[in-house]
Structure formats: structure tokens, C-alpha cells
Design an enzyme around this catalytic site. Structure first.
Site, short mmCIF file in Angstrom:
data_model
loop_
_atom_site.label_atom_id
_atom_site.label_comp_id
_atom_site.label_asym_id
_atom_site.label_seq_id
_atom_site.Cartn_x
_atom_site.Cartn_y
_atom_site.Cartn_z
N GLY A 194 0.80 -1.34 -0.07
CA GLY A 194 0.05 0.19 -0.16
C GLY A 194 0.89 1.12 -0.01
O GLY A 194 2.07 0.91 -0.29
N ASN A 195 0.30 2.43 0.42
CA ASN A 195 0.81 3.59 0.31
C ASN A 195 0.44 4.43 1.43
O ASN A 195 -0.72 4.14 2.06
CB ASN A 195 0.95 4.49 -1.09
CG ASN A 195 -0.32 4.74 -1.60
OD1 ASN A 195 -1.02 5.23 -1.02
ND2 ASN A 195 -0.55 3.88 -2.60
N ARG A 196 0.93 5.73 1.73
CA ARG A 196 0.58 6.35 2.84
C ARG A 196 -0.65 7.48 2.56
O ARG A 196 -0.95 8.07 3.33
CB ARG A 196 1.95 7.11 3.25
CG ARG A 196 2.67 6.41 4.07
CD ARG A 196 3.97 7.05 4.51
NE ARG A 196 3.52 8.26 5.51
CZ ARG A 196 4.42 9.15 5.65
NH1 ARG A 196 5.64 9.34 5.09
NH2 ARG A 196 4.11 10.25 6.37
#
Ligand code: CTP
Length: 384
Positions: A194-196
Site C-alpha cells: 500500500g501507500n501512505r
């Protein structure tokens, strides 16, 4: 000129609401103050009546609900709970229940009350119904504590009221599609890449487009902020789902690709949960489809396409300029994620708007304000 109802509830910030009323009167609006009994233990109704040159109503009369906007500042935890549950036990809560126009509210309370699960639920309920929240800000509170709960400054609330009033018809009849949040690409049944991205910026953009009268669809990858009310919400947790849902709606008048879409996904997904062993786990990643580039390739005349670029420093900005052309977009919103004080998870942002016409930096401000400035730019691009 607009007819503005200024609701004031009990709290030390009530004295600041007098300044809000003064700014609204000075801007030429017809202001009607509505104070709760609790508010009157902090400030006299007379203060507001003198500023507004109008009496504070003691009962709900029909003219009240025909106003253009209701702003409640400060909004106490108590009145917030009443509004969330539709209670109508005083003139302010009665008005709020009967009023169908835009409602802005600036909460102010002790940080622990603001953080309490009951308040969180009440806030989510209000937002779902389209109430625009301004603040609360982080700072020192009257009782000497530090935290989130301070009412936003009257100038900030005033600016938001003015923005809502001035722009409420700008995008009427237009369909706006916003993607927001970060995609999650499954590795197995429990793990993902995922990412932030929190989705905060995209949610603020969707809310702002709705306030300007647009019909808004929010294609949401994983949001860590509550979605706005009165928009069509389409969940799309992975890049493939986001691609499908966005392309299915690619005839919108404006598309804002604020989602952080994964550029790569695991080529293979283990079924179930992959058990641990002593061997390294090598994962092959394959590229995902570039949604914005596909939108750019198939865009129709007059359609407005906005991309976002979260990148590092000056080289990132140079790459944003390249993306403008490569993805055939009207505007790329560049966001420098090498800075810790803005961007991911932060309530504030600072962006550079990159278009063929040039570049404009929007100085550090709450994401809602940045969203409003981005929409100002978009409105200029939308054919009348
Ligand atoms: N984007 C997209 N589909 C992808 C990846 C990105 O539509 N698979 C969109 C994003 O929503 C954003 C814009 O493209 O509006 C820029 O994304 P970014 O990842 O910064 O650009 P890339 O073209 O992927 O380039 P790079 O990752 O190399 O910076």
C-alpha cells in the site's frame, strides 16, 4: 449580500463569534444571531444584536429557514450531539433541523471530548449529511491544555462562509468525478502493498465540488478519513478496481485523479495466508494500468482532467511538468512529499499548480482551503 444565520453555543470561544458576526456584517450580509442559553452565559445576546443590528430570535419563525446559510461557531460538544441526533430543544437546534441550505460549523471543545468515540460518531454523522466543518485547530485551550479542540480563527471561518456563498452555483449541472485514497495490492489473503495516502485531499476536493453545486462521485480507494456527505461513494480498494470504476465513468465533465494508485502490483497472489518458512520471499511486481493516461487518451472536447503528483523537491516538480503532457491533463497538482509538515496524513498542504499556462504556488494552508483554490482554477477551465 446573503442572509446568514450565526448560531452561537456555550463555550469560551463564543466571544470570538462576535468577531465573525462583525466580519459578516462588514461584508454586507444580513446577519441574524441565534444564541443558546449556554452561549448567553459567556456573551450577551446584546453584543451580537448590536453588531448585526438585528434582534436574536427567541422562537423559530418561518423567515429564519429561508436564509442562505447557517454557520454555527462555536459548536459545543453538546449541541454537536443534539444536531447529530436531530434534537430540537432550543431556537438554534430547531432552526438547524428545519434549515435545508448549507451549514458550516466550527467545533470548539476540550481535546478529550473531541477525541471521544461518541463525538467522532456524531461528527461523522454530520459530515455524512453535508455539514461543512471548519477546524477545530490544534493549540492551547482556555483551560491550559494543548490539543485539537480550539475553534478556528474567525477570519478562517469567515473565509469559508464567503467561499461557500460565492461559489454555490459555479458547477451546477456538472458531473465531477474524484478518485481518492491509496490503493492496496494484495500479496495474499491478509497482506498487501500500500501507500501512505489518507485520501484527505481527495475528500476535501469532492466536498468542495459539491458545495459548488456539482453532482459528485467519489471513487474511493482506502480512506483513513470519513467520506463527505451528499456524494456518490464507489469503493475501489485496488488499482484494478479503481481503473474499472473510473473508466466506467470517464464521461464526467471534470475528473480529479487524486488517488495514489499503485504503479505495480504483485504478479501473483497466494491464496489464503502464506505460511512463514526460512526462505526469502521473492515477489515479482507487474505494472498496473495508468488510469489518468487512459483518460487523457480518450478525453472528449471540453472535459477537464486533473492529475496529482506526489514527489520530491525540484526534480519532482520537473517530473510533474512532464506528466502534464504525457497524461494529456489540463492541470497537475504537485505536492512535495519530501516535507514532513505537509502532504501525507497532515491536515495542511502546500501545492504547485502546473498547467500549460504556467505555474502557481498555493502557500501552506488547511487542505480544505487548498481544495477551494484548486476548484477556483478548475472552474475557469470548465466550459460554461
Ligand atoms: N495515476 C493513475 N494510474 C496509475 C498511477 C497513477 O491514474 N496507475 C495517476 C495518479 O492518480 C495521479 C497521476 O497519475 O493523478 C500521477 O501519479 P504518479 O504516480 O505521481 O505518476 P506516474 O505517472 O505513476 O509516475 P511516477 O510514479 O514515475 O512518478
Amino acid at each position: 449580500m446573503a442572509r446568514v444565520l450565526v448560531g452561537v453555543t456555550g463555550g469560551i470561544a463564543a466571544y470570538k463569534a462576535a468577531e465573525l458576526a462583525r466580519l459578516l456584517v462588514k461584508a454586507g450580509h444580513e446577519v441574524t444571531p441565534i444564541l443558546t442559553d449556554e452561549a448567553e452565559t459567556f456573551v450577551a445576546a446584546k453584543t451580537f444584536e448590536a453588531l448585526a443590528r438585528r434582534e436574536a430570535p427567541r422562537e423559530l419563525y418561518p423567515h429564519l429557514v429561508q436564509a442562505d446559510l447557517l454557520v454555527i461557531a462555536p459548536l459545543s460538544a453538546n449541541t454537536l450531539a443534539k444536531l447529530a441526533h436531530g434534537l430540537a430543544d432550543n431556537v438554534l437546534t430547531q432552526t438547524a433541523l428545519a434549515f435545508q441550505g448549507p451549514v458550516l460549523a466550527a467545533p470548539a471543545m476540550n481535546p478529550r471530548m473531541w477525541a471521544h468515540a461518541a463525538t467522532r460518531e456524531n461528527v461523522a454523522g454530520l459530515r455524512e449529511r453535508g455539514v461543512v466543518l471548519v477546524g477545530p485547530d490544534e493549540g492551547e485551550l482556555a483551560e491550559g491544555e494543548w490539543g485539537v479542540g480550539r475553534m478556528s480563527e474567525p477570519e478562517e471561518i469567515f473565509a469559508r462562509v464567503e467561499a461557500v456563498l460565492a461559489r454555490r452555483h459555479e458547477l451546477e449541472g456538472k458531473r465531477v468525478l474524484v478518485s481518492a485514497g491509496g490503493t492496496r495490492e494484495p500479496l495474499d489473503a491478509v497482506r498487501f502493498l500500500g501507500n501512505r495516502s489518507s485520501g484527505w485531499m481527495g475528500v476535501a476536493l469532492a466536498e468542495e465540488a459539491r458545495l459548488r453545486g456539482a453532482e459528485v462521485t467519489l471513487v474511493a480507494a482506502n480512506l483513513s478519513v470519513p467520506p463527505p456527505g451528499k456524494v456518490e461513494l464507489v469503493p475501489a480498494p485496488t488499482a484494478a478496481e479503481l481503473e474499472r470504476e473510473v473508466l466506467a465513468r470517464s464521461d464526467a465533465d471534470v475528473v480529479l485523479m487524486a488517488a495514489a494508485v499503485a504503479d505495480y502490483r504483485p504478479a501473483e497472489q497466494s491464496s489464503g495466508k502464506r505460511p512463514k518458512n526460512e526462505q526469502p520471499w521473492t515477489v515479482t511486481l507487474e505494472p498496473t494500468g495508468d488510469v489518468l493516461a487512459q483518460l487523457g487518451a480518450r478525453r472528449r472536447n471540453g472535459q477537464v482532467l486533473i492529475g496529482f503528483a506526489a514527489d520530491h523537491g525540484e526534480t519532482g516538480l520537473a517530473r510533474a511538468r512532464e506528466k502534464l503532457e504525457a497524461k494529456r491533463s489540463d492541470l497537475i497538482v504537485f505536492n512535495d512529499v519530501s516535507r514532513e509538515d505537509i502532504g501525507f496524513d497532515a491536515p495542511e498542504n502546500e501545492v504547485v499548480l502546473v498547467s500549460a499556462a504556467g505555474e502557481r504556488r498555493i502557500r501552506k494552508a488547511p487542505k480544505e482551503r487548498i481544495a477551494s483554490e484548486i476548484l477556483d482554477e478548475i472552474v475557469k477551465l470548465v466550459p460554461k
